[in-house]
Design an enzyme around this catalytic site. Structure first.
Site, short mmCIF file in Angstrom:
data_model
loop_
_atom_site.label_atom_id
_atom_site.label_comp_id
_atom_site.label_asym_id
_atom_site.label_seq_id
_atom_site.Cartn_x
_atom_site.Cartn_y
_atom_site.Cartn_z
N SER A 29 5.50 -11.36 -12.51
CA SER A 29 5.47 -9.89 -12.59
C SER A 29 4.96 -9.38 -13.93
O SER A 29 4.94 -8.18 -14.17
CB SER A 29 6.87 -9.32 -12.32
OG SER A 29 7.81 -9.88 -13.24
N THR A 162 -1.88 34.45 6.35
CA THR A 162 -1.01 33.56 7.13
C THR A 162 -1.93 32.96 8.19
O THR A 162 -2.89 33.62 8.62
CB THR A 162 0.16 34.31 7.81
OG1 THR A 162 -0.38 35.31 8.67
CG2 THR A 162 1.09 34.96 6.79
N HIS A 163 -1.66 31.74 8.56
CA HIS A 163 -2.56 31.02 9.49
C HIS A 163 -3.98 31.00 8.95
O HIS A 163 -4.94 30.91 9.70
CB HIS A 163 -2.54 31.65 10.89
CG HIS A 163 -1.16 31.89 11.41
ND1 HIS A 163 -0.47 31.00 12.19
CD2 HIS A 163 -0.32 32.95 11.22
CE1 HIS A 163 0.73 31.49 12.47
NE2 HIS A 163 0.85 32.67 11.89
N SER A 284 -23.80 16.18 -8.15
CA SER A 284 -24.14 15.23 -7.10
C SER A 284 -25.31 14.38 -7.57
O SER A 284 -26.18 14.86 -8.29
CB SER A 284 -24.53 15.98 -5.83
OG SER A 284 -25.39 15.20 -5.02
N LYS A 290 -25.64 20.91 -6.82
CA LYS A 290 -24.21 20.83 -6.51
C LYS A 290 -23.30 20.94 -7.71
O LYS A 290 -23.60 20.48 -8.80
CB LYS A 290 -23.92 19.48 -5.82
CG LYS A 290 -24.46 19.40 -4.43
CD LYS A 290 -23.61 20.15 -3.44
CE LYS A 290 -22.42 19.30 -3.05
NZ LYS A 290 -21.55 20.00 -2.11
N ASN A 292 -19.20 20.28 -7.85
CA ASN A 292 -18.13 19.89 -6.94
C ASN A 292 -16.74 19.97 -7.59
O ASN A 292 -16.59 19.67 -8.77
CB ASN A 292 -18.36 18.46 -6.45
CG ASN A 292 -19.58 18.36 -5.57
OD1 ASN A 292 -19.92 19.30 -4.84
ND2 ASN A 292 -20.28 17.24 -5.63
N GLU A 297 -10.02 17.81 -5.55
CA GLU A 297 -10.06 16.85 -4.44
C GLU A 297 -9.25 15.59 -4.76
O GLU A 297 -8.56 15.05 -3.90
CB GLU A 297 -11.51 16.48 -4.13
CG GLU A 297 -12.29 17.63 -3.52
CD GLU A 297 -13.77 17.30 -3.49
OE1 GLU A 297 -14.22 16.70 -2.51
OE2 GLU A 297 -14.48 17.62 -4.45
N TYR A 324 21.91 -7.97 -5.99
CA TYR A 324 20.48 -8.08 -6.29
C TYR A 324 19.76 -8.97 -5.27
O TYR A 324 20.25 -10.02 -4.86
CB TYR A 324 20.27 -8.65 -7.70
CG TYR A 324 18.80 -8.77 -8.04
CD1 TYR A 324 18.10 -7.68 -8.54
CD2 TYR A 324 18.09 -9.95 -7.80
CE1 TYR A 324 16.74 -7.76 -8.82
CE2 TYR A 324 16.74 -10.04 -8.07
CZ TYR A 324 16.06 -8.95 -8.57
OH TYR A 324 14.72 -9.02 -8.83
N GLN A 329 12.17 -6.32 -7.00
CA GLN A 329 11.06 -6.36 -7.94
C GLN A 329 9.93 -5.42 -7.49
O GLN A 329 9.11 -5.01 -8.30
CB GLN A 329 10.53 -7.81 -8.04
CG GLN A 329 9.36 -7.98 -8.97
CD GLN A 329 9.14 -9.44 -9.34
OE1 GLN A 329 10.03 -10.08 -9.90
NE2 GLN A 329 7.98 -9.98 -9.00
N LYS A 332 8.94 -1.53 -9.00
CA LYS A 332 8.26 -1.11 -10.22
C LYS A 332 6.81 -0.67 -10.03
O LYS A 332 6.38 0.31 -10.63
CB LYS A 332 8.33 -2.23 -11.26
CG LYS A 332 9.66 -2.19 -12.01
CD LYS A 332 9.91 -3.41 -12.83
CE LYS A 332 10.29 -4.61 -11.99
NZ LYS A 332 11.50 -4.39 -11.14
N1 ARG Z 1 11.41 -9.47 -12.14
C1 ARG Z 1 12.68 -9.15 -11.54
C2 ARG Z 1 12.67 -7.71 -11.00
O1 ARG Z 1 11.76 -7.02 -11.34
C3 ARG Z 1 13.74 -9.28 -12.58
C4 ARG Z 1 15.02 -9.80 -12.06
C5 ARG Z 1 14.87 -11.15 -11.55
N2 ARG Z 1 16.14 -11.69 -11.21
C6 ARG Z 1 16.24 -12.85 -10.60
N3 ARG Z 1 17.42 -13.24 -10.35
N4 ARG Z 1 15.19 -13.52 -10.21
O2 ARG Z 1 13.51 -7.31 -10.26
#
Ligand code: ARG
Length: 469
Positions: A29, A162-163, A284, A290, A292, A297, A324, A329, A332
């Site tokens: 990660s 409206t509409h 363009s 053009k 734009n 958008e 957990y 993971q 994120k």
């Molecule tokens: N990279 C993991 C996460 O983002 C961290 C926690 C990992 N924990 C584990 N027991 N493998 O959630």
């Protein structure tokens, strides 16, 4: 690396072989969690102090660790350190780097009493807390821009729809402020979110709480939290804090997409209500003429990924058992993407809003098109004692007459008015003006110029009070 912890990893002793390449690739990660380094360093410093207070780290070792953490922070900020191929995640990478600087015994001793599970749950909250402050301040800036623009347009009117059909005239200022209120609510949502979620999961350990007598309250307050999560299972495994944040991000995107859609339509030749500033428009490659509205958008388009990030995370969370699970993971990338997206879109939209010019004459000329004063005529009949149902019928007949003759309401002669209905006396003419239509919407929330001025004053006071937080 059989039977030992590999470099950049935080486990290995019970395994007879190192991880397969496919597992390593899947598990890694660092390509996204590297941005959490500053939070990991803050928490590691707080953790080292807690270890020292509990008698697990000498004051000399504490000083060595804190100094090393500062050098790591400087190197991170100057882009002098990077995760290695062998690092599983940001936690493993930082332990490796710390060990390089303070040696294996000391660097490896900080893992005591904590787990990546309580660490990551904490860091994701710290990251979201900082991001929410950035979003909040750009949203406030957008509101200030809309307020400023609403002052510039004076008491000019435009078609209210409206509409998407002409409905009733409204002040351009009323329209602009209508897009400010959802931004205010999103700021308030951020504040509600923050009041509820500024609680630290640190000290929850892997799931059951830390066993070394460290003080989670001290760490929480050092990291700027208002308190500690009362349940370590919940603290380490709940991500509604992220889901709620992603909902707010999606709502911001959705609100922007509605404004963006109108900017796109109103800047087209058919409308010509708005001209975009050259610095905030694109050309363009083929059509030389053009200009734009790409910012609008992209704002409209990117609202799709903001909604996708929310539904992606909710789907990941559904059915997860306590505590957990590695699925977590996946929170994120959604979070980072939504933050990055809004930090791109909001400043560009702010620039677009502050630089575009309004063609107030065109807008006002169209304000009464499409018989948009018809309701005002019906209201005036009601003031003369005609039941609304009948007034509605009479004015409907008047509109039909106008359509067949190709004239506007005020162009019908007294005689023709009277022939449509005896209620349509010359007295109704006073209701057929833009000014009287606007002035009559005088209740709170209405588009009467006085009411819009007090709406703006209310908004200014709110922005001032929200700016102090
Ligand atoms: N990279 C993991 C996460 O983002 C961290 C926690 C990992 N924990 C584990 N027991 N493998 O959630």
């Amino acid at each position: 690396m059989a039977g030992q912890t590999g470099e950049g990893a935080l486990w290995g002793g019970r395994f007879s072989s190192g991880p397969d390449y496919t597992l390593q690739r899947l598990s890694k990660s660092t390509h996204f969690d590297w941005r959490l380094v500053p939070y990991d360093l803050d928490a590691t410093a707080a953790h080292a102090r807690a270890l020292s207070s509990a008698g697990h780290l000498s004051s000399g070792d504490l000083a060595t660790v804190l100094a090393a953490l500062e050098t790591i922070r400087e190197d991170y900020l100057a882009d002098r350190i990077q995760p290695r191929e062998s690092d599983e995640d940001v936690h493993g990478a930082l332990e490796r780097i710390l060990i390089e600087r303070v040696g294996e015994n000391l660097g490896g001793s900080l893992r005591a009493g904590r787990s990546r599970n309580d660490q990551i749950a904490t860091f994701v909250r710290m990251y979201a807390r900082d991001a929410s402050r950035s979003l909040r301040s750009i949203l406030l800036e957008c509101v200030r821009i809309l307020i400023q623009r609403s002052e510039e347009v004076g008491e000019h009117a435009m078609p209210g729809r409206t509409h998407f059909q002409h409905a009733q005239p409204v002040l351009v200022a009323h329209y602009l402020l209508a897009h400010a209120w959802p931004m205010i609510r999103n700021i308030q949502r951020i504040d509600d979110w923050s009041a509820r979620n500024n609680v630290s999961p640190y000290g929850g350990g892997a799931l059951a709480g830390g066993g070394l007598g460290l003080d989670p309250e001290a760490i929480a307050s050092e990291l700027g939290f208002d308190g500690v999560q009362p349940n370590s299972l919940d603290g380490t495994s709940s991500r509604d804090v992220v889901a709620e944040f992603l909902y707010i991000a999606a709502q911001i995107g959705l609100d922007l997409s509605r404004l963006a859609e109108e900017i796109i339509v109103y800047s087209s030749a058919e409308f010509s209500y708005i001209t975009l500033d050259d610095a905030f428009a694109t050309g363009s490659s083929m059509m030389p003429q053009k200009k734009n509205p790409d910012i609008a958008e992209l704002a409209r388009g990117k609202s799709g990924r903001l909604l996708g990030n929310l539904s992606g995370l909710l789907t990941t969370l559904k059915g997860l058992p306590l505590a957990y699970n590695r699925d977590l993971q996946e929170d994120k990338e959604h979070l980072f993407d939504s933050v990055d997206t809004l930090l791109l879109v909001l400043p560009a939209m702010a620039g677009l809003l502050s630089s575009m010019s309004f063609h107030l004459d065109t807008m006002e000329r169209n304000a009464t098109a499409g018989f948009s004063l018809a309701t005002d005529v019906a209201d005036s009949l009601v003031r003369h004692g005609v039941p609304f149902r009948e007034a509605h019928e009479v004015v409907g007949a008047l509109v039909a007459h106008c359509e067949s003759q190709g004239v506007d309401l005020h162009e019908v002669s007294d005689a023709d008015l009277a022939s449509i209905s005896p209620h349509l006396t010359p007295a109704v003419r006073s209701s057929m003006t833009l000014e009287s239509s606007l002035a009559s919407k005088a209740g709170r929330g209405g588009t009467a110029p006085k009411q819009v001025a007090s709406q703006r004053a209310e908004l200014v006071a709110l922005v001032n009070s929200l700016s102090e937080n």
